[in-house]
Design a protein around this motif. Structure first.
Motif, PDB file in Angstrom:
ATOM      1  N   CYS A   1      10.601   4.631  -1.383  1.00 54.46           N
ATOM      2  CA  CYS A   1       9.925   3.803  -0.386  1.00 54.46           C
ATOM      3  C   CYS A   1      10.888   3.406   0.719  1.00 54.46           C
ATOM      4  N   GLY A   2      10.309   3.196   1.896  1.00 57.47           N
ATOM      5  CA  GLY A   2      11.089   2.678   3.005  1.00 57.47           C
ATOM      6  C   GLY A   2      11.447   3.726   4.032  1.00 57.47           C
TER       7      GLY A   2
ATOM      8  N   SER B   1       3.713  -2.956  -5.417  1.00 59.79           N
ATOM      9  CA  SER B   1       4.830  -3.618  -4.754  1.00 59.79           C
ATOM     10  C   SER B   1       4.375  -4.066  -3.370  1.00 59.79           C
ATOM     11  N   GLY B   2       5.279  -4.614  -2.638  1.00 62.49           N
ATOM     12  CA  GLY B   2       4.980  -5.063  -1.295  1.00 62.49           C
ATOM     13  C   GLY B   2       5.307  -4.035  -0.235  1.00 62.49           C
ATOM     14  N   ASN B   3       5.624  -2.798  -0.626  1.00 63.48           N
ATOM     15  CA  ASN B   3       5.991  -1.804   0.382  1.00 63.48           C
ATOM     16  C   ASN B   3       4.785  -1.384   1.224  1.00 63.48           C
TER      17      ASN B   3
ATOM     18  N   ILE C   1      -2.398   1.956   0.912  1.00 63.91           N
ATOM     19  CA  ILE C   1      -3.288   2.543  -0.094  1.00 63.91           C
ATOM     20  C   ILE C   1      -4.307   1.521  -0.589  1.00 63.91           C
ATOM     21  N   THR C   2      -3.861   0.299  -0.805  1.00 61.62           N
ATOM     22  CA  THR C   2      -4.747  -0.722  -1.387  1.00 61.62           C
ATOM     23  C   THR C   2      -5.529  -1.521  -0.352  1.00 61.62           C
ATOM     24  N   SER C   3      -5.286  -1.293   0.930  1.00 61.22           N
ATOM     25  CA  SER C   3      -6.062  -2.013   1.951  1.00 61.22           C
ATOM     26  C   SER C   3      -6.764  -1.019   2.878  1.00 61.22           C
ATOM     27  N   THR C   4      -6.040  -0.398   3.776  1.00 58.64           N
ATOM     28  CA  THR C   4      -6.622   0.513   4.757  1.00 58.64           C
ATOM     29  C   THR C   4      -7.375   1.667   4.092  1.00 58.64           C
ATOM     30  N   LEU C   5      -6.827   2.189   3.005  1.00 56.13           N
ATOM     31  CA  LEU C   5      -7.427   3.354   2.333  1.00 56.13           C
ATOM     32  C   LEU C   5      -8.248   2.991   1.095  1.00 56.13           C
TER      33      LEU C   5
END
Length: 155
Positions: A83-84, A121-123, A129-133
């Motif tokens: 990530c990052g 995680s907060g990445n 994935i969990t909001s926009t998608l």
């Protein structure tokens, strides 16, 4: 993030659908039939198909195409090893480019993701994935067979 090149087509070539009527076809066979099928080809062939039959206008090559019950599914496949930084930016650019596409009404989008992107995680990627998608078809390649079979039962 890394594109896995031939990993997805190779994975799909050996996918066993048992008694389900789903074929694995090359480009010429796929476009010459209306059967339930998965297109195995280069990202250029898959993108060509998506442009000609699905209303795809993007410049980016695609990794997945299938026809199930006369509905098409096109998508991106990515493996995220960390990530990052450029990992997040590159993946989010790819996802957003397909997400923003206005496709024909009989076309669904599929985001095949694997790696650390599903670690809670907060990445940025996990948040995307969990909001926009959250209302999109986002899944691991390990669940792709079940996803395809589930589409056989949709009206």
């Amino acid at each position: 993030n890394q594109q896995q090149g031939q990993s997805i087509p190779n994975y799909l070539k050996f996918m066993d659908f048992g008694d389900y009527d789903i074929e694995i076809l090359n480009f010429d066979s796929f476009i010459s039939t209306e059967s339930n099928a998965i297109l195995i080809g280069s990202d250029g062939e898959i993108s060509k198909f998506a442009r000609e039959y699905c209303g795809y206008k993007g410049e980016k090559g695609l990794d997945f195409a299938a026809r199930i019950n006369n509905k098409y599914f096109i998508g991106e496949a990515k493996f995220v090893s960390d990530c990052g930084g450029n990992q997040d930016k590159s993946l989010l650019d790819a996802l957003n480019s397909l997400l923003l596409e206005e496709l024909d009404s009989n076309v669904g989008k599929v985001f095949i993701l694997d790696g650390v992107c599903f670690n809670k995680s907060g990445n940025k990627v996990y948040k995307t994935i969990t909001s926009t998608l959250k209302n999109e078809n986002v899944l691991s390649a390990l669940l792709l067979k079940e996803f395809i079979i589930s589409k056989l039962y949709e009206a």
